[in-house]
Design a protein around this motif. Structure first.
Motif, PDB file in Angstrom:
ATOM      1  N   ARG A  46       0.831  -1.208   0.000  1.00  0.00           N
ATOM      2  CA  ARG A  46       0.000   0.000   0.000  1.00  0.00           C
ATOM      3  C   ARG A  46       0.860   1.250   0.000  1.00  0.00           C
ATOM      4  O   ARG A  46       0.560   2.215  -0.704  1.00  0.00           O
ATOM      5  CB  ARG A  46      -0.929   0.003   1.217  1.00  0.00           C
ATOM      6  CG  ARG A  46      -2.093  -0.954   1.113  1.00  0.00           C
ATOM      7  CD  ARG A  46      -2.880  -1.017   2.394  1.00  0.00           C
ATOM      8  NE  ARG A  46      -3.189   0.314   2.889  1.00  0.00           N
ATOM      9  CZ  ARG A  46      -4.138   1.098   2.397  1.00  0.00           C
ATOM     10  NH1 ARG A  46      -4.861   0.699   1.384  1.00  0.00           N
ATOM     11  NH2 ARG A  46      -4.354   2.286   2.915  1.00  0.00           N
ATOM     12  N   ASN A  73     -10.964   7.618   0.137  1.00  0.00           N
ATOM     13  CA  ASN A  73     -10.033   8.527   0.812  1.00  0.00           C
ATOM     14  C   ASN A  73      -8.714   8.654   0.059  1.00  0.00           C
ATOM     15  O   ASN A  73      -7.657   8.802   0.677  1.00  0.00           O
ATOM     16  CB  ASN A  73      -9.767   8.021   2.238  1.00  0.00           C
ATOM     17  CG  ASN A  73     -10.993   8.107   3.114  1.00  0.00           C
ATOM     18  OD1 ASN A  73     -11.711   9.100   3.091  1.00  0.00           O
ATOM     19  ND2 ASN A  73     -11.244   7.063   3.894  1.00  0.00           N
ATOM     20  N   GLU A  74      -8.785   8.595  -1.252  1.00  0.00           N
ATOM     21  CA  GLU A  74      -7.579   8.694  -2.071  1.00  0.00           C
ATOM     22  C   GLU A  74      -7.660   9.940  -2.959  1.00  0.00           C
ATOM     23  O   GLU A  74      -8.118   9.883  -4.097  1.00  0.00           O
ATOM     24  CB  GLU A  74      -7.420   7.447  -2.947  1.00  0.00           C
ATOM     25  CG  GLU A  74      -7.268   6.143  -2.181  1.00  0.00           C
ATOM     26  CD  GLU A  74      -5.948   6.062  -1.436  1.00  0.00           C
ATOM     27  OE1 GLU A  74      -5.025   6.851  -1.752  1.00  0.00           O
ATOM     28  OE2 GLU A  74      -5.847   5.209  -0.546  1.00  0.00           O
ATOM     29  N   ARG A 116       0.717   4.024  -2.980  1.00  0.00           N
ATOM     30  CA  ARG A 116       0.350   5.419  -2.759  1.00  0.00           C
ATOM     31  C   ARG A 116       1.511   6.359  -3.081  1.00  0.00           C
ATOM     32  O   ARG A 116       1.314   7.454  -3.587  1.00  0.00           O
ATOM     33  CB  ARG A 116      -0.110   5.591  -1.311  1.00  0.00           C
ATOM     34  CG  ARG A 116      -1.522   5.060  -1.135  1.00  0.00           C
ATOM     35  CD  ARG A 116      -1.973   5.164   0.278  1.00  0.00           C
ATOM     36  NE  ARG A 116      -3.405   4.919   0.342  1.00  0.00           N
ATOM     37  CZ  ARG A 116      -4.043   4.503   1.413  1.00  0.00           C
ATOM     38  NH1 ARG A 116      -3.392   4.266   2.519  1.00  0.00           N
ATOM     39  NH2 ARG A 116      -5.331   4.314   1.388  1.00  0.00           N
ATOM     40  N   ALA A 124     -11.408   3.471  -2.567  1.00  0.00           N
ATOM     41  CA  ALA A 124     -10.647   4.689  -2.893  1.00  0.00           C
ATOM     42  C   ALA A 124     -11.388   5.955  -2.482  1.00  0.00           C
ATOM     43  O   ALA A 124     -11.136   7.025  -3.026  1.00  0.00           O
ATOM     44  CB  ALA A 124     -10.326   4.728  -4.386  1.00  0.00           C
ATOM     45  N   TYR A 151      -5.583  -0.758  -1.869  1.00  0.00           N
ATOM     46  CA  TYR A 151      -6.126   0.400  -1.154  1.00  0.00           C
ATOM     47  C   TYR A 151      -7.020   0.038   0.033  1.00  0.00           C
ATOM     48  O   TYR A 151      -7.607   0.921   0.652  1.00  0.00           O
ATOM     49  CB  TYR A 151      -6.919   1.272  -2.137  1.00  0.00           C
ATOM     50  CG  TYR A 151      -6.093   1.725  -3.307  1.00  0.00           C
ATOM     51  CD1 TYR A 151      -5.188   2.778  -3.182  1.00  0.00           C
ATOM     52  CD2 TYR A 151      -6.173   1.068  -4.534  1.00  0.00           C
ATOM     53  CE1 TYR A 151      -4.404   3.165  -4.246  1.00  0.00           C
ATOM     54  CE2 TYR A 151      -5.396   1.452  -5.601  1.00  0.00           C
ATOM     55  CZ  TYR A 151      -4.507   2.502  -5.454  1.00  0.00           C
ATOM     56  OH  TYR A 151      -3.719   2.887  -6.511  1.00  0.00           O
TER      57      TYR A 151
END
Length: 379
Positions: A33, A198-199, A37, A196, A282
């Protein structure tokens, strides 16, 4: 707005709308992860340069009158949730004719291996099943992999959610109760919307902005979720069948296979980009409650993909259930089967938990949505 009669029990309004064995679960701080990110900002910046869409010559869905639309629904066809090429950016909304809103919403995208921009066509029977339970259903399309590469498809899907949320009052919808669902690559879209939320790097600027793109529940039919392990998980004989059907030689690892076309590069040669496009990368505790289902005879997407996703969600504390259905393949119609199908059910953090061995049906799916979104108002 022109109104024309549709199939029995349906009103069709024309284009409208405002203008524009599974491994142990990985914890949120797992290196996969972190790598995904860390790479996202650079990857998205590069991919953004490639998102100028080139219209593809794809099979037309035909005129609206040729579709067998859901009964019991008022249909709003050809809504444009974003100005995108071809059929992409189209949302067909089906609102229950019975009862008073605001109605909860399920957004469905029909799978195609990301080869088609016609994901708003093919889910009509899904919509009919859910409309009868008091759900509005939006069938929506995103750009194909020939029109744009990842993350364009997720940007489009998030734009569809934002559009529905921003204009919910127009059609009597509840902006606080939106779920995502889909099959195969459409299931990938639903799963990505669920994990996703909170991406920020994956939000995009397509269509309506300034509104949340989060969904409150996910229903995933046999989505690919870890692009790097697909080929190794295929059931006996599936690789040969896959190669023959899709004119490749290395199954999902082939540069011409679906996932490589989605990311615009070989998944084998560019594992970091493949990882960044995989929902499994994610998963964390903030993800939407998810119902997953997969057939054990699926020769296109191995069912271990769904088992691994369930284990990751369960390990992160996300309310989730996995229905593994024996003897069925890559076909959403098993949810409507009247025949008894052997089913293994595992769940985590759901109260009440699903009944062991419970067969997956559309009423079971609707019950899950009711509990996660809140029961529809009494009619």
């Amino acid at each position: 707005m022109d109104v024309t009669p549709g199939p029995a029990g349906t009103t069709v309004t024309g284009p409208a709308g405002p203008p524009p064995g599974a491994p142990d679960p990985e914890p949120p701080t797992d290196p996969r992860r972190r790598r995904a990110r860390r790479l996202l900002a650079g990857i998205v910046a590069v991919v953004a340069l490639l998102l100028g869409a080139v219209p593809a010559l794809l099979e037309s869905a035909g005129p609206a009158s040729s579709r067998d639309l859901p009964r019991g629904a008022e249909a709003h066809l050809g809504l444009e949730y974003a100005p995108l090429p071809g059929q992409a950016g189209t949302l067909d909304l089906f609102v229950p004719r019975e009862g008073a809103g605001p109605f909860p919403v399920v957004l469905w995208s029909q799978g195609s291996g990301w080869r088609s921009d016609g994901g708003n066509v093919g889910g009509e029977r899904v919509a009919e099943q859910l409309v009868r339970r008091g759900y509005a259903v939006g069938l929506f399309s995103v750009r194909s992999s020939s029109q744009a590469t990842f993350p364009a498809q997720l940007h489009d899907a998030k734009a569809a959610v934002r559009f529905v949320r921003a204009h919910a009052g127009r059609w009597g919808l509840d902006p606080a109760r939106i779920a995502a669902a889909g099959n195969s690559s459409g299931g990938w879209i639903a799963a990505m919307l669920g994990v996703a939320g909170n991406e920020p790097a994956l939000e995009g600027t397509v269509g309506v902005t300034g509104v949340s793109s989060r969904v409150s529940a996910v229903v995933d039919f046999f989505a690919p979720v870890d692009f790097l392990t697909l080929t190794g998980q295929m059931i006996p004989g599936a690789c040969e069948r896959f190669n023959a059907a899709y004119r490749v030689t290395l199954c999902h690892d082939d540069p011409g296979a679906f996932e490589s076309r989605l990311i615009g590069a070989s998944t084998v040669q560019h594992p970091a980009l493949a990882l960044a496009a995989s929902p499994l990368a994610y998963v964390d505790a903030a993800d939407a409650p998810t119902l997953i289902t997969h057939g054990t005879e699926d020769w296109v997407v191995p069912h271990q993909q769904s088992a691994v996703l369930f284990e990751a969600l369960a390990g992160a504390g996300v309310p989730s259930a996995y229905y593994e259905v024996g003897g069925v393949g890559h076909d959403v119609r098993y949810a409507g089967s009247v025949a008894a199908l052997p089913t293994t059910v595992v769940s985590a953090h759901l109260d009440p938990a699903p009944v062991p061995g419970e067969q997956l049906t559309w009423p079971v799916i609707a019950d899950f949505l009711d509990r996660q979104l809140g029961d529809p108002p009494v009619r």
